[in-house]
Design an enzyme around this catalytic site. Sequence first.
Site, PDB file in Angstrom:
ATOM      1  N   ASP A   1       0.891  -1.149  -0.090  1.00 58.37           N
ATOM      2  CA  ASP A   1      -0.087  -0.099  -0.061  1.00 58.37           C
ATOM      3  C   ASP A   1       0.959   1.313  -0.110  1.00 58.37           C
ATOM      4  OD1 ASP A   1      -3.212   0.869   0.971  1.00 58.37           O
ATOM      5  OD2 ASP A   1      -1.413   2.222   1.580  1.00 58.37           O
TER       6      ASP A   1
ATOM      7  N   ASN B   1      -3.323  13.616  -3.527  1.00 59.13           N
ATOM      8  CA  ASN B   1      -4.453  14.026  -4.288  1.00 59.13           C
ATOM      9  C   ASN B   1      -5.337  15.020  -3.957  1.00 59.13           C
ATOM     10  OD1 ASN B   1      -4.165  11.734  -6.284  1.00 59.13           O
ATOM     11  ND2 ASN B   1      -5.578  10.332  -5.069  1.00 59.13           N
TER      12      ASN B   1
ATOM     13  N   ASP C   1      -1.339  10.600  -9.821  1.00 62.99           N
ATOM     14  CA  ASP C   1      -0.802   9.699 -10.985  1.00 62.99           C
ATOM     15  C   ASP C   1       0.624   9.572 -10.994  1.00 62.99           C
ATOM     16  OD1 ASP C   1      -3.466   9.191 -11.216  1.00 62.99           O
ATOM     17  OD2 ASP C   1      -3.732  10.343 -13.230  1.00 62.99           O
TER      18      ASP C   1
ATOM     19  N   ASP D   1      -3.979   2.505  -4.589  1.00 59.55           N
ATOM     20  CA  ASP D   1      -2.648   2.771  -4.136  1.00 59.55           C
ATOM     21  C   ASP D   1      -2.176   1.270  -3.613  1.00 59.55           C
ATOM     22  OD1 ASP D   1      -4.218   2.509  -1.956  1.00 59.55           O
ATOM     23  OD2 ASP D   1      -3.469   4.370  -0.935  1.00 59.55           O
TER      24      ASP D   1
END
Length: 292
Positions: free
Chosen positions: A173, A181, A190, A216
């Site tokens: 993760d 974000n 991204d 993720d």
Amino acid sequence: MNKQLVILIIDNNPEQIQELTELFQEQNYDLTLANNGEQALEIIESNPPDLIVMERVLADIDGITLCTQIKEMELTKEIPILFVSAISNIQDKLQAFEAGCVDYVTKPFIPQELLARINVHIEILHGLKLLENRAVTDELTGLFNRRFAYETLAKNIEISKRNQQGFVVCYIDIDNLKTINDTYGHAEGDVLIKTAVESFKKVVRLSDYLFRIGGDEFLFVLPKAKIENSHKLIKRLRTELNHKKIHGIPIDFSYGFSEYHPNDNLSPEELIKIADFRMYQIKIRKKAAKNG
């Protein structure tokens, strides 16, 4: 296209093998040869061909039985099988198609006709692979997706039981994706994902599988590996990522392992769940250390 295609010829007749070999070599196909069913299965399991051309009657096994065995194995069930045989009665042909073959050519055959039939199946094969790649690939990263992760785990479980060798699953993760974000926009998120993937690709073995199974979240499947040795993978990943930052935020990750042994009865879902749980435990400890 033809140079990349591997055809396995299964036949115990030297003249037939010679005739087919010369015919296929003229088309620049890569060829593998097997003289009997046992040898064919060994080749198929270790290095699956793209297409199989086989005789109906073999020295050690009936061709119909061999075809059925190939089609029953998860790893090989999609390989097109074409029979070339002097047996021409309709009942035998029907049995071959029921066993899973895609075509049946009777001897003596016309070389141009055989090649034409093979080319049709090659075109179908390439079309199916193109559709399959689109269905199992993550658009952003080009990695395999969650759906294909479950299929790959199922195949590796089958291989593990057959070869009596375990494998390791690693759940990863990526940290701070939500922060990036929310603060800098999804385009920068991204960039974080792509940067992490570039590092992943640098450290995995050619035999390893890498999947993106969530925003993720990533999954590594490490064939013939053990957990104690797989920690080296984490060390290499950290070495690759430690010096990289997105807007000053270091790239890091949490991880968890699960291990499959040949005598286990764990499903793909259970293997992922164990690795996910262990990853979450590490993530909780990291948050506690950061806050305390």
